[in-house]
Design an enzyme around this catalytic site. Structure first.
Site, PDB file in Angstrom:
ATOM      1  N   TYR A 106      -2.876 -10.645   4.339  1.00 36.32           N
ATOM      2  CA  TYR A 106      -2.827  -9.104   4.494  1.00 36.32           C
ATOM      3  C   TYR A 106      -4.432  -8.822   4.661  1.00 36.32           C
ATOM      4  O   TYR A 106      -5.362  -8.881   3.696  1.00 36.32           O
ATOM      5  CB  TYR A 106      -2.281  -8.105   3.222  1.00 36.32           C
ATOM      6  CG  TYR A 106      -2.270  -6.932   3.530  1.00 36.32           C
ATOM      7  CD1 TYR A 106      -2.542  -6.034   5.067  1.00 36.32           C
ATOM      8  CD2 TYR A 106      -1.672  -5.880   2.545  1.00 36.32           C
ATOM      9  CE1 TYR A 106      -2.483  -4.882   5.071  1.00 36.32           C
ATOM     10  CE2 TYR A 106      -1.726  -4.588   2.847  1.00 36.32           C
ATOM     11  CZ  TYR A 106      -2.296  -4.040   3.945  1.00 36.32           C
ATOM     12  OH  TYR A 106      -2.281  -2.674   3.913  1.00 36.32           O
TER      13      TYR A 106
ATOM     14  N   ARG B  73      -9.482  -0.435   4.414  1.00 36.07           N
ATOM     15  CA  ARG B  73      -9.079  -0.013   3.105  1.00 36.07           C
ATOM     16  C   ARG B  73      -9.776  -0.884   2.053  1.00 36.07           C
ATOM     17  O   ARG B  73     -10.031  -0.436   0.785  1.00 36.07           O
ATOM     18  CB  ARG B  73      -7.518  -0.028   2.769  1.00 36.07           C
ATOM     19  CG  ARG B  73      -6.850   0.918   3.545  1.00 36.07           C
ATOM     20  CD  ARG B  73      -5.323   0.938   3.236  1.00 36.07           C
ATOM     21  NE  ARG B  73      -5.314   1.716   1.781  1.00 36.07           N
ATOM     22  CZ  ARG B  73      -4.626   2.908   1.790  1.00 36.07           C
ATOM     23  NH1 ARG B  73      -3.955   3.591   3.058  1.00 36.07           N
ATOM     24  NH2 ARG B  73      -4.535   3.517   0.910  1.00 36.07           N
TER      25      ARG B  73
ATOM     26  N   ILE C 238       5.058  -4.816   9.837  1.00 27.82           N
ATOM     27  CA  ILE C 238       5.136  -4.280   8.635  1.00 27.82           C
ATOM     28  C   ILE C 238       4.863  -2.685   8.684  1.00 27.82           C
ATOM     29  O   ILE C 238       3.731  -2.358   8.741  1.00 27.82           O
ATOM     30  CB  ILE C 238       4.466  -4.947   7.480  1.00 27.82           C
ATOM     31  CG1 ILE C 238       4.828  -6.452   7.368  1.00 27.82           C
ATOM     32  CG2 ILE C 238       4.319  -4.266   6.292  1.00 27.82           C
ATOM     33  CD1 ILE C 238       4.019  -7.262   6.430  1.00 27.82           C
TER      34      ILE C 238
ATOM     35  N   THR D 148       0.729  -1.196   0.183  1.00 27.11           N
ATOM     36  CA  THR D 148       0.037  -0.048  -0.160  1.00 27.11           C
ATOM     37  C   THR D 148       1.082   1.116  -0.076  1.00 27.11           C
ATOM     38  O   THR D 148       0.609   2.209  -0.647  1.00 27.11           O
ATOM     39  CB  THR D 148      -0.902  -0.060   1.131  1.00 27.11           C
ATOM     40  OG1 THR D 148      -1.750  -1.167   1.277  1.00 27.11           O
ATOM     41  CG2 THR D 148      -1.855   1.232   1.199  1.00 27.11           C
TER      42      THR D 148
ATOM     43  N   TYR E 254     -13.175  -4.354  -2.921  1.00 27.56           N
ATOM     44  CA  TYR E 254     -14.205  -3.775  -3.821  1.00 27.56           C
ATOM     45  C   TYR E 254     -15.273  -4.839  -3.940  1.00 27.56           C
ATOM     46  O   TYR E 254     -16.458  -4.535  -3.785  1.00 27.56           O
ATOM     47  CB  TYR E 254     -13.674  -3.026  -5.049  1.00 27.56           C
ATOM     48  CG  TYR E 254     -14.956  -2.478  -5.736  1.00 27.56           C
ATOM     49  CD1 TYR E 254     -15.587  -1.288  -5.167  1.00 27.56           C
ATOM     50  CD2 TYR E 254     -15.542  -3.200  -6.877  1.00 27.56           C
ATOM     51  CE1 TYR E 254     -16.772  -0.547  -5.961  1.00 27.56           C
ATOM     52  CE2 TYR E 254     -16.631  -2.418  -7.441  1.00 27.56           C
ATOM     53  CZ  TYR E 254     -17.204  -1.604  -7.107  1.00 27.56           C
ATOM     54  OH  TYR E 254     -18.212  -0.826  -7.692  1.00 27.56           O
TER      55      TYR E 254
ATOM     56  N   LYS F  99      -0.153 -10.275   7.766  1.00 29.88           N
ATOM     57  CA  LYS F  99      -0.340  -8.958   8.199  1.00 29.88           C
ATOM     58  C   LYS F  99      -1.792  -8.468   8.804  1.00 29.88           C
ATOM     59  O   LYS F  99      -2.562  -8.477   7.916  1.00 29.88           O
ATOM     60  CB  LYS F  99       0.131  -8.122   7.008  1.00 29.88           C
ATOM     61  CG  LYS F  99       0.299  -6.359   7.488  1.00 29.88           C
ATOM     62  CD  LYS F  99       0.634  -5.928   6.247  1.00 29.88           C
ATOM     63  CE  LYS F  99       0.647  -4.251   6.660  1.00 29.88           C
ATOM     64  NZ  LYS F  99       0.853  -3.379   5.395  1.00 29.88           N
TER      65      LYS F  99
END
Length: 291
Positions: free
Chosen positions: A133, A138, A203, A44, A107, A161
């Site tokens: 992840y 987000r 991270i 990201t 999405y 993560k």
């Protein structure tokens, strides 16, 4: 070998928003010199969403070549299409990455079964260690702990993560996903506490501007020296907060540029840090002795 401070590396760009290869080389060397334990390329913070596929793979290849085996390189290869994620992961393996970081498909909001099958398909298609992840703020989808537990039993899936900042969830994952499954923080503010609970690293966005400090903090937290780790974290807390005054990586790219390490480029739809936040970010850097 994958533990400790893993910088979510920004991708340097010129003022004209072209990829800056000399800036990338300089940045990678700076991180290795400062003790960063692993480098995440094109996550990201690396603007994976604004690079085209060719650029994405070029950045991974350049980072792998520059690192030259000195620390692990983790390649961001997530996508909201399973076939695309597999192709990106294959390319990362071919480039020599040590592992991949695969974000939950965004999405299209898959079900928990869809998340399980997506990551399982990547693991079965490409013999490259995979870190899951989860960052629902987000992506719009939350991979629940029970799904992570199922995936922890799949060959090639070595850890995750966890970026929710939920320490109760992190503790459950550490307890229930097996000793060999790496639970890593993706939230700088709570990372020390996650590692004290038994997590194996962070991270980190903040590591882009404070690599030595975050590396030492991670070493202390993983080693059980909680008070010393918390002391470093307290000093860095204003920096953690400043890095999210606007959407990541807007503040951190501006901050790294202030350190003289990269140019000012950032691509639309991301915009340069708004002027009203400049002094707050600068003050955070100065207060932590970084500027």
């Amino acid at each position: 070998m994958i533990q400790g401070s893993m910088v979510a590396l920004v991708t340097p760009m010129t003022a004209a928003n072209e990829l800056d290869w000399s800036g990338l080389e300089k940045l990678v060397e700076w991180h290795i010199e400062r003790g960063t334990h692993a480098i995440v390329a094109v996550g990201t913070s690396g603007e994976s969403a604004t690079l085209d596929v060719g650029e994405h793979l070029q950045v991974i290849t350049r980072v792998v070549e520059q690192v030259n085996g000195r620390v692990p390189v983790i390649a961001g290869t997530g996508a909201n299409s399973t076939s695309e994620a597999i192709e990106l992961t294959r390319s990362a393996k071919a480039a020599g990455a040590d592992a991949c970081l695969s974000v939950t498909p965004y999405y299209n909001r898959p079900t928990q079964e869809g998340l399980y099958l997506h990551h399982k398909a990547i693991a079965e298609a490409v013999a490259l260690p995979q870190l899951l992840y989860n960052v629902p703020a987000r992506t719009g989808v939350d991979m629940l702990p029970a799904t992570v537990q199922r995936l922890s039993r799949v060959d090639n899936i070595i850890g995750m993560k966890e970026a929710t900042g939920d320490l109760k969830r992190a503790a459950w994952l550490i307890e229930n996903c097996g000793d060999d499954f790496l639970v890593l923080s993706g939230d700088d503010i709570t990372a020390v506490e996650l590692m004290i609970l038994g997590g194996k690293g962070n991270i980190s966005v903040t590591a882009n501007v404070a690599p030595a400090e975050v590396a030492r903090m991670c070493e202390l937290a993983i080693g059980g020296e909680a008070d010393a780790a918390r002391a470093i974290n307290k000093k860095l807390m204003p920096v953690h907060n400043a890095m999210f005054l606007e959407s990541n990586p807007i503040p951190v790219k501006w901050a790294v540029a202030q350190l003289g390490l990269i140019d000012s480029g950032i691509r639309l739809p991301l915009t340069p840090l708004a002027p009203q936040y400049h002094q707050q970010v600068r003050a955070a850097l100065e207060g932590a002795g970084l500027l």
